[in-house]
Design an enzyme around this catalytic site. Structure first.
Site, PDB file in Angstrom:
ATOM      1  N   THR A 152      24.527  -8.680  13.518  1.00 40.48           N
ATOM      2  CA  THR A 152      25.379  -9.783  13.957  1.00 40.48           C
ATOM      3  C   THR A 152      26.613  -9.940  13.079  1.00 40.48           C
ATOM      4  O   THR A 152      26.585  -9.616  11.882  1.00 40.48           O
ATOM      5  CB  THR A 152      24.564 -11.099  13.907  1.00 40.48           C
TER       6      THR A 152
ATOM      7  N   TYR B  41      19.732 -16.850   9.085  1.00 40.64           N
ATOM      8  CA  TYR B  41      19.794 -15.935  10.226  1.00 40.64           C
ATOM      9  C   TYR B  41      20.603 -14.686   9.860  1.00 40.64           C
ATOM     10  O   TYR B  41      20.134 -13.549   9.987  1.00 40.64           O
ATOM     11  CB  TYR B  41      20.422 -16.647  11.441  1.00 40.64           C
TER      12      TYR B  41
HETATM   13  C1  UD1 Z   1      26.312 -17.924  16.321  1.00 43.64           C
HETATM   14  C2  UD1 Z   1      25.971 -16.622  15.609  1.00 43.64           C
HETATM   15  C3  UD1 Z   1      25.492 -15.587  16.569  1.00 43.64           C
HETATM   16  C4  UD1 Z   1      24.337 -16.142  17.350  1.00 43.64           C
HETATM   17  C5  UD1 Z   1      24.798 -17.404  18.057  1.00 43.64           C
HETATM   18  C6  UD1 Z   1      23.675 -18.059  18.825  1.00 43.64           C
HETATM   19  C7  UD1 Z   1      27.422 -16.560  13.692  1.00 43.64           C
HETATM   20  C8  UD1 Z   1      28.645 -15.953  13.106  1.00 43.64           C
HETATM   21  N1  UD1 Z   1      27.147 -16.149  14.919  1.00 43.64           N
HETATM   22  O1  UD1 Z   1      27.499 -17.723  17.045  1.00 43.64           O
HETATM   23  O2  UD1 Z   1      25.093 -14.443  15.877  1.00 43.64           O
HETATM   24  O3  UD1 Z   1      23.893 -15.195  18.279  1.00 43.64           O
HETATM   25  O4  UD1 Z   1      25.260 -18.354  17.114  1.00 43.64           O
HETATM   26  O5  UD1 Z   1      22.723 -18.604  18.035  1.00 43.64           O
HETATM   27  O6  UD1 Z   1      26.735 -17.353  13.066  1.00 43.64           O
HETATM   28  N2  UD1 Z   1      30.907 -24.722  20.348  1.00 43.64           N
HETATM   29  C9  UD1 Z   1      31.367 -25.959  20.764  1.00 43.64           C
HETATM   30  N3  UD1 Z   1      30.549 -26.717  21.566  1.00 43.64           N
HETATM   31  C10 UD1 Z   1      29.319 -26.279  21.964  1.00 43.64           C
HETATM   32  C11 UD1 Z   1      28.870 -25.021  21.533  1.00 43.64           C
HETATM   33  C12 UD1 Z   1      29.687 -24.251  20.725  1.00 43.64           C
HETATM   34  O7  UD1 Z   1      32.455 -26.382  20.422  1.00 43.64           O
HETATM   35  O8  UD1 Z   1      28.622 -27.042  22.672  1.00 43.64           O
HETATM   36  C13 UD1 Z   1      31.797 -23.872  19.535  1.00 43.64           C
HETATM   37  C14 UD1 Z   1      31.267 -23.508  18.168  1.00 43.64           C
HETATM   38  O9  UD1 Z   1      31.570 -24.484  17.217  1.00 43.64           O
HETATM   39  C15 UD1 Z   1      31.991 -22.171  17.929  1.00 43.64           C
HETATM   40  C16 UD1 Z   1      32.093 -21.562  19.326  1.00 43.64           C
HETATM   41  O10 UD1 Z   1      31.967 -22.658  20.214  1.00 43.64           O
HETATM   42  O11 UD1 Z   1      33.290 -22.386  17.449  1.00 43.64           O
HETATM   43  C17 UD1 Z   1      31.016 -20.552  19.625  1.00 43.64           C
HETATM   44  O12 UD1 Z   1      29.728 -21.110  19.343  1.00 43.64           O
HETATM   45  P1  UD1 Z   1      28.374 -20.393  19.782  1.00 43.64           P
HETATM   46  O13 UD1 Z   1      28.492 -19.941  21.186  1.00 43.64           O
HETATM   47  O14 UD1 Z   1      27.252 -21.333  19.436  1.00 43.64           O
HETATM   48  O15 UD1 Z   1      28.284 -19.110  18.875  1.00 43.64           O
HETATM   49  P2  UD1 Z   1      28.510 -18.896  17.305  1.00 43.64           P
HETATM   50  O16 UD1 Z   1      28.114 -20.098  16.540  1.00 43.64           O
HETATM   51  O17 UD1 Z   1      29.881 -18.359  17.094  1.00 43.64           O
END
Ligand code: UD1
Length: 339
Positions: A123, A150
């Site tokens: 990852t 993780y």
């Molecule tokens: C993380 C992990 C990834 C893992 C995934 C799912 C890291 C670098 N990556 O990705 O390996 O597979 O989680 O567990 O740690 N967001 C919102 N609102 C929401 C959901 C997300 O604003 O309701 C934003 C987050 O703050 C982020 C982006 O969307 O900026 C992507 O989030 P997400 O899809 O959860 O993935 P990661 O956290 O990047």
């Protein structure tokens, strides 16, 4: 070629199984404990092609050892893992046991039984919180400094693989560091996009999954976690890669290892989208509006993560097909409709 896929009933694993069944003549065995993977997915895959399924948790070392002695696998593609970052902070031992310890045992069984190739899902979380992203994105040499259990559990597994391959010359690996995997099976019936498999596990935390649930009215609103990052619009930037493009890289990796040495590859599109851009795209492609609120940053969320994907393109000849964020969102939405 006799291939073992762990976690083959799960989101990413099932897309790889699908492509193996559709595009190769390999003998496929899927192992899954069905904790997040689903039987329905396995039934759908069975309609595509034949494979063997074993309901097994990788923590059952005796059974895993027995599986390897009874079968003669050439290749292992290892997906089975826990992946929820906040949970890993609250329950680190679950992650070190399920991800690192069980992976170590799997590698041990593979080596003891003459498996030649091992493909491992790692990852971008191994890169932690980069303060500055190079113009072309993060390459594989970028410093690895995971900030949560993780990411660390995956990095430790990477190290076990690397050390093992150094000591056992006929054992080779490909490590893929995934950026943000999203979307669902690109499958058309009468020109209509109708994914057959996708992200099935409820309570997912992924942005695109949550946005598609909102577009369908399954949730009445969603939150943007932080709008004060140092990015173009203040919201977090990620490199979203379609799960079918990601899956194809695994098929390529099996062939790659026939003639090449072990290696690590980042896999993403090398292009970042902000949370706001993703939400706007979801609204646009589904023609559905939904309520969005701004909430505080989520602990440990880096501002931006974008891959430099030149290495995988050059060395593996990987050519992404589904880079359109609209198609990624649309496929996730069409799949969500079916759940
Ligand atoms: C993380 C992990 C990834 C893992 C995934 C799912 C890291 C670098 N990556 O990705 O390996 O597979 O989680 O567990 O740690 N967001 C919102 N609102 C929401 C959901 C997300 O604003 O309701 C934003 C987050 O703050 C982020 C982006 O969307 O900026 C992507 O989030 P997400 O899809 O959860 O993935 P990661 O956290 O990047």
């Amino acid at each position: 070629m006799n291939v073992l896929i762990t976690g083959g009933a799960g989101y990413i694993g099932s897309h790889v199984v699908k492509q193996l069944l559709e595009t190769t003549a390999y003998k496929v065995t899927v192992v899954d404990n069905l904790s997040t993977g689903s039987r329905k997915t396995l039934d759908t895959l069975r309609a595509i092609g034949d494979f063997k399924f074993i309901d097994l948790d990788l923590k059952e070392f005796d059974k895993v050892a027995e599986l390897f002695t009874k079968s003669s696998f050439d290749t292992v593609i290892h997906f089975a893992a826990s992946i929820v970052v906040p949970e890993s902070v609250q329950n680190p031992l679950k992650y070190y046991m399920n991800n690192t310890v069980n992976t170590t045992n799997l590698i041990n069984c593979a080596v003891q039984n003459g498996v030649k190739k091992f493909i491992f899902s790692s990852t971008a979380a191994v890169y932690g919180e980069p303060q500055e992203i190079p113009v072309l994105g993060l390459d594989e040499k970028f410093a690895v400094e995971p900030i949560n259990p993780y990411g660390m559990s995956k990095l430790m597994s990477e190290r076990v693989l690397q050390d093992t391959a150094k000591a056992h010359k006929d054992f080779k690996y490909v490590i893929f560091r995934y950026f943000n995997v999203a979307g669902a099976d690109i499958h058309y019936e009468n020109d209509t996009l109708l994914p057959r498999i996708g992200q099935s596990f409820p309570n997912a935390t992924h942005l695109i999954k949550i946005a598609s649930e909102c577009a369908l009215g399954k949730r009445d609103k969603m939150a943007i976690f932080g709008d004060d990052f140092n990015t173009t619009d203040g919201t977090g930037v990620r490199d979203y890669i379609h799960v079918d493009d990601l899956a194809e890289a695994h098929i390529k990796a099996v062939k790659y290892l026939k003639e090449n040495d072990s290696d690590i590859f980042n896999i993403g599109y090398g292009k970042g989208y902000s949370v706001k851009e993703v939400i706007e795209t979801m609204k646009k492609v589904t023609s559905n509006d939904f309520q969005v609120e701004t909430a505080p940053r989520r602990a440990g969320d880096p501002a931006a993560l974008i891959s430099d994907n030149r290495k995988i393109k050059k060395k593996m000849g990987w050519i992404p097909r589904y880079e359109d964020l609209g198609l990624i969102c649309k496929s996730a939405y069409e799949w969500e409709k079916k759940l």
